[in-house]
Design a protein around this motif. Structure first.
Motif, PDB file in Angstrom:
ATOM      1  N   PRO A   1       5.253  -1.571   1.601  1.00 25.22           N
ATOM      2  CA  PRO A   1       5.168  -0.392   0.743  1.00 25.22           C
ATOM      3  C   PRO A   1       4.918  -0.782  -0.721  1.00 25.22           C
ATOM      4  CG  PRO A   1       7.145  -0.328   2.115  1.00 25.22           C
ATOM      5  CD  PRO A   1       6.578  -1.701   2.242  1.00 25.22           C
ATOM      6  N   ALA A   2       4.034  -0.064  -1.376  1.00 20.71           N
ATOM      7  CA  ALA A   2       3.771  -0.293  -2.799  1.00 20.71           C
ATOM      8  C   ALA A   2       4.700   0.566  -3.639  1.00 20.71           C
ATOM      9  CB  ALA A   2       2.324   0.035  -3.119  1.00 20.71           C
ATOM     10  N   THR A   3       5.204  -0.003  -4.712  1.00 27.46           N
ATOM     11  CA  THR A   3       5.998   0.752  -5.677  1.00 27.46           C
ATOM     12  C   THR A   3       5.078   1.234  -6.795  1.00 27.46           C
ATOM     13  OG1 THR A   3       6.485  -1.174  -7.048  1.00 27.46           O
ATOM     14  CG2 THR A   3       7.973  -0.738  -5.187  1.00 27.46           C
ATOM     15  N   GLU A   4       5.584   2.111  -7.633  1.00 31.51           N
ATOM     16  CA  GLU A   4       4.828   2.562  -8.799  1.00 31.51           C
ATOM     17  C   GLU A   4       4.445   1.372  -9.672  1.00 31.51           C
ATOM     18  OE1 GLU A   4       3.408   5.674 -11.587  1.00 31.51           O
ATOM     19  OE2 GLU A   4       3.715   5.482  -9.427  1.00 31.51           O
ATOM     20  N   GLU A   5       5.369   0.422  -9.814  1.00 32.66           N
ATOM     21  CA  GLU A   5       5.118  -0.760 -10.642  1.00 32.66           C
ATOM     22  C   GLU A   5       3.980  -1.605 -10.089  1.00 32.66           C
ATOM     23  OE1 GLU A   5       5.354  -3.225 -13.820  1.00 32.66           O
ATOM     24  OE2 GLU A   5       6.351  -1.287 -13.536  1.00 32.66           O
ATOM     25  N   ASP A   6       3.847  -1.644  -8.750  1.00 36.66           N
ATOM     26  CA  ASP A   6       2.771  -2.439  -8.150  1.00 36.66           C
ATOM     27  C   ASP A   6       1.406  -2.013  -8.675  1.00 36.66           C
ATOM     28  OD1 ASP A   6       3.846  -4.411  -6.354  1.00 36.66           O
ATOM     29  OD2 ASP A   6       4.575  -2.754  -5.114  1.00 36.66           O
ATOM     30  N   TYR A   7       1.212  -0.727  -8.883  1.00 37.32           N
ATOM     31  CA  TYR A   7      -0.102  -0.260  -9.307  1.00 37.32           C
ATOM     32  C   TYR A   7      -0.409  -0.617 -10.765  1.00 37.32           C
ATOM     33  CZ  TYR A   7      -0.246   2.218  -4.876  1.00 37.32           C
ATOM     34  OH  TYR A   7      -0.251   2.517  -3.540  1.00 37.32           O
ATOM     35  N   TYR A   8       0.599  -1.012 -11.506  1.00 34.64           N
ATOM     36  CA  TYR A   8       0.397  -1.465 -12.884  1.00 34.64           C
ATOM     37  C   TYR A   8       0.265  -2.988 -12.984  1.00 34.64           C
ATOM     38  CZ  TYR A   8       1.772   3.082 -14.923  1.00 34.64           C
ATOM     39  OH  TYR A   8       1.826   4.399 -15.298  1.00 34.64           O
ATOM     40  N   THR A   9       0.510  -3.712 -11.896  1.00 36.71           N
ATOM     41  CA  THR A   9       0.765  -5.150 -11.967  1.00 36.71           C
ATOM     42  C   THR A   9      -0.489  -6.006 -11.852  1.00 36.71           C
ATOM     43  OG1 THR A   9       2.982  -4.860 -11.077  1.00 36.71           O
ATOM     44  CG2 THR A   9       2.036  -7.060 -10.899  1.00 36.71           C
ATOM     45  N   GLU A  10      -0.595  -6.985 -12.753  1.00 31.83           N
ATOM     46  CA  GLU A  10      -1.566  -8.080 -12.617  1.00 31.83           C
ATOM     47  C   GLU A  10      -0.830  -9.212 -11.893  1.00 31.83           C
ATOM     48  OE1 GLU A  10      -4.496 -10.811 -15.414  1.00 31.83           O
ATOM     49  OE2 GLU A  10      -2.480 -10.369 -16.108  1.00 31.83           O
TER      50      GLU A  10
ATOM     51  N   GLY B   1       0.764  -1.225   0.000  1.00 33.04           N
ATOM     52  CA  GLY B   1       0.000   0.000   0.000  1.00 33.04           C
ATOM     53  C   GLY B   1       0.798   1.280   0.000  1.00 33.04           C
ATOM     54  N   CYS B   2       0.060   2.389  -0.134  1.00 28.74           N
ATOM     55  CA  CYS B   2       0.632   3.734  -0.080  1.00 28.74           C
ATOM     56  C   CYS B   2       0.973   4.066   1.378  1.00 28.74           C
ATOM     57  CB  CYS B   2      -0.368   4.738  -0.633  1.00 28.74           C
ATOM     58  SG  CYS B   2      -1.901   4.831   0.321  1.00 28.74           S
ATOM     59  N   ASP B   3       1.540   5.261   1.610  1.00 30.95           N
ATOM     60  CA  ASP B   3       1.939   5.647   2.963  1.00 30.95           C
ATOM     61  C   ASP B   3       0.760   5.631   3.932  1.00 30.95           C
ATOM     62  OD1 ASP B   3       4.533   5.934   2.156  1.00 30.95           O
ATOM     63  OD2 ASP B   3       4.421   8.115   1.877  1.00 30.95           O
ATOM     64  N   GLU B   4      -0.401   6.111   3.483  1.00 33.93           N
ATOM     65  CA  GLU B   4      -1.571   6.121   4.367  1.00 33.93           C
ATOM     66  C   GLU B   4      -2.028   4.703   4.694  1.00 33.93           C
ATOM     67  OE1 GLU B   4      -4.692   9.183   3.706  1.00 33.93           O
ATOM     68  OE2 GLU B   4      -3.447   9.725   1.968  1.00 33.93           O
ATOM     69  N   THR B   5      -1.931   3.827   3.719  1.00 33.00           N
ATOM     70  CA  THR B   5      -2.292   2.425   3.956  1.00 33.00           C
ATOM     71  C   THR B   5      -1.381   1.804   5.002  1.00 33.00           C
ATOM     72  OG1 THR B   5      -3.114   2.185   1.685  1.00 33.00           O
ATOM     73  CG2 THR B   5      -2.557   0.161   2.868  1.00 33.00           C
ATOM     74  N   LEU B   6      -0.083   2.075   4.902  1.00 31.63           N
ATOM     75  CA  LEU B   6       0.888   1.498   5.835  1.00 31.63           C
ATOM     76  C   LEU B   6       0.587   1.924   7.273  1.00 31.63           C
ATOM     77  CD1 LEU B   6       4.227   1.970   3.835  1.00 31.63           C
ATOM     78  CD2 LEU B   6       2.740  -0.035   3.923  1.00 31.63           C
ATOM     79  N   LYS B   7       0.039   3.121   7.459  1.00 29.70           N
ATOM     80  CA  LYS B   7      -0.280   3.607   8.809  1.00 29.70           C
ATOM     81  C   LYS B   7      -1.528   2.922   9.369  1.00 29.70           C
ATOM     82  CE  LYS B   7       1.683   8.193   7.884  1.00 29.70           C
ATOM     83  NZ  LYS B   7       1.362   9.629   7.649  1.00 29.70           N
ATOM     84  N   LEU B   8      -2.400   2.463   8.479  1.00 28.27           N
ATOM     85  CA  LEU B   8      -3.686   1.904   8.899  1.00 28.27           C
ATOM     86  C   LEU B   8      -3.711   0.377   8.933  1.00 28.27           C
ATOM     87  CD1 LEU B   8      -6.013   4.253   6.802  1.00 28.27           C
ATOM     88  CD2 LEU B   8      -5.741   4.291   9.287  1.00 28.27           C
ATOM     89  N   VAL B   9      -2.781  -0.244   8.206  1.00 28.19           N
ATOM     90  CA  VAL B   9      -2.819  -1.700   8.054  1.00 28.19           C
ATOM     91  C   VAL B   9      -1.539  -2.332   8.590  1.00 28.19           C
ATOM     92  CG1 VAL B   9      -3.033  -3.609   6.421  1.00 28.19           C
ATOM     93  CG2 VAL B   9      -4.287  -1.479   6.004  1.00 28.19           C
ATOM     94  N   PRO B  10      -1.600  -3.054   9.684  1.00 20.97           N
ATOM     95  CA  PRO B  10      -0.416  -3.749  10.206  1.00 20.97           C
ATOM     96  C   PRO B  10       0.114  -4.761   9.193  1.00 20.97           C
ATOM     97  CG  PRO B  10      -2.183  -3.722  11.828  1.00 20.97           C
ATOM     98  CD  PRO B  10      -2.784  -3.242  10.545  1.00 20.97           C
TER      99      PRO B  10
END
Length: 431
Positions: free
Chosen positions: A317-326, A304-313
């Motif tokens: 961290p997600a990279t730019e490539e992660d958001y393109y990935t199947e 996830g993004c920075d906000e996700t990391l704060k909310l989800v134990p």
């Protein structure tokens, strides 16, 4: 000269170019017969194919067992072995599939939009077969029967090139298909299964516009990229399925949990599985931890993004490539976004234009999402897993297209046809 794989223990040497040209010529000739074939003749052929498949079940299973033995010796991955495996239940499913296609309405010959012009002529469109359809696929032997059924019912001739790992079983199924065509008085060359595993055959198949009208590749991204690069024939394709679920500010909690769970975890390795989750910031603190906990309990890794990391134990961290990935795996990318505007912008940037869904009780946001998300299937309050020809009421599908011309989304019988203009007159001449 190209050298074919062993078929029933006999190796044959053939000139691949000459062989493929012969296949193309036969298909073009057969396509004229299938285009004019009656609905009854096509249905009779499909029902005869189903009967023959049931009668030859043991032969099909034996051929599949030989394919599996060779595949294991070649070190084929477990997931591919699973797709390759044909069971007695699978044989029955193939037969039932043929019978189901026989029950579908015949699209060929349908006339639509007929309007009378001031000159007295009537102008409309008539649905017609495409002609010769080339289908290139991997692993699953049932595709041979499915593709044969859909191409025949839509009035086309088919050239099928299955993967080398299923050669024996594909040829055994092809024999059942030929028997069905023969029983209905249709040319056996209306459905041809390529007998060689030489990769050069694919190169020739996709470069014969004089004999082949469209190519449908079904397989991994590498196969589809190769076909798209080499083809001189139009291709109906999708490269990957990076599907999104967006949980809106006005999402219903129970619907969001149920839809995300199904979209991501019902089956991991399909093209309509959700690979990305977007959550509106206004509800992220309450909904995201609950959704993430549900996914993690099912073994799904959160990136996830920075906000996700704060909310989800335990999220990574997600990279730019992660958001393109199947991923086709137990991994999902997650991002907290401002709202529907940011969600639509993210999807239109990162999506593969396959299938994207919004969870919301806000009618305006739902309508905006339907209008502005540029994908082949766009959904409101439903799982992306519904992006399927059977679920859409098409009966079956030959594949899913993310192209924008001719066919888009699940490609069924209608997607394997085209339309031509027709004019009905009574002696009128243009002044």
């Amino acid at each position: 000269m190209g050298r074919s794989a062993a078929i029933d223990g006999i190796e044959r040497v053939m000139d691949i170019k000459t062989y493929m040209e012969g296949v193309g010529i036969a298909a073009r000739e057969a396509s004229r017969a299938t285009a004019r074939a009656s609905t009854k003749a096509k249905n009779d052929a499909l029902l005869a194919m189903a009967r023959t498949i049931r009668e030859r079940r043991d032969e099909l299973l034996a051929a599949n067992a030989a394919d599996l033995e060779q595949a294991r010796a070649d070190g084929l991955e477990p997931a591919m072995l699973d797709r390759l495996t044909l069971t007695a239940k699978g044989v029955e499913s193939m037969a039932l599939g043929l019978e189901q296609v026989a029950q579908l309405a015949d699209p060929v010959g349908e006339i639509t939009g007929l309007k009378r012009r001031p000159t007295g002529i009537q102008v409309g469109k008539r649905r017609v077969p495409i002609g010769v359809v080339g289908i290139i696929y991997e692993a699953r032997p049932n595709v041979t029967a499915d593709a044969a059924a859909l191409c025949l019912k839509s009035g086309n001739a088919a050239i099928l090139r299955g993967g080398k790992e299923a050669l024996r079983c594909n040829q055994a199924i092809a024999a059942c298909v030929r028997e069905g065509l023969r029983a209905a008085g249709l040319p056996e060359s209306a459905v041809q299964v390529i007998e060689t595993t030489d990769r050069a055959a694919v190169g020739h198949l996709v470069a014969m516009p004089e004999y082949v009208d469209v190519i449908v590749p079904r397989g991994g991204k590498g196969l589809i990229e190769r076909i798209s690069k080499e083809a001189r024939v139009p291709v109906i394709k999708h490269l990957d399925g990076n599907c999104h679920v967006y949980v809106d500010d006005d999402a219903d909690r129970a619907k969001a949990l149920r839809i995300v769970e199904n979209a991501k975890t019902q089956r991991l390795g399909t093209c309509n599985t959700a690979e990305s989750l977007l959550v509106a910031r206004a509800v992220s603190k309450t909904l995201l931890p609950e959704i993430a906990a549900m996914l993690q309990a099912k073994g799904v890794e959160i990136r996830g993004c920075d906000e996700t990391l704060k909310l989800v134990p335990n999220a990574k961290p997600a990279t730019e490539e992660d958001y393109y990935t199947e991923y086709l795996a137990a991994i999902i990318s997650v991002k907290v976004v401002d709202g529907v505007d940011a969600a639509i912008a993210h999807i239109n940037k990162y999506s593969s234009q396959h299938t994207d869904a919004i969870v919301t009780e806000n009618y305006t946001n739902a309508m905006r999402f339907l209008r502005e998300v540029d994908s082949s299937s766009v959904m409101v309050n439903a799982s992306t897993r519904f992006a399927d020809g059977f679920e859409y009421g098409l009966g079956a599908e030959i594949g899913i297209s993310t192209d924008k011309f001719h066919a888009r989304g699940p490609v069924g019988l209608e997607g394997l046809t085209s339309q031509k203009w027709i004019v009905l007159g009574d002696g009128q001449v243009r002044q």
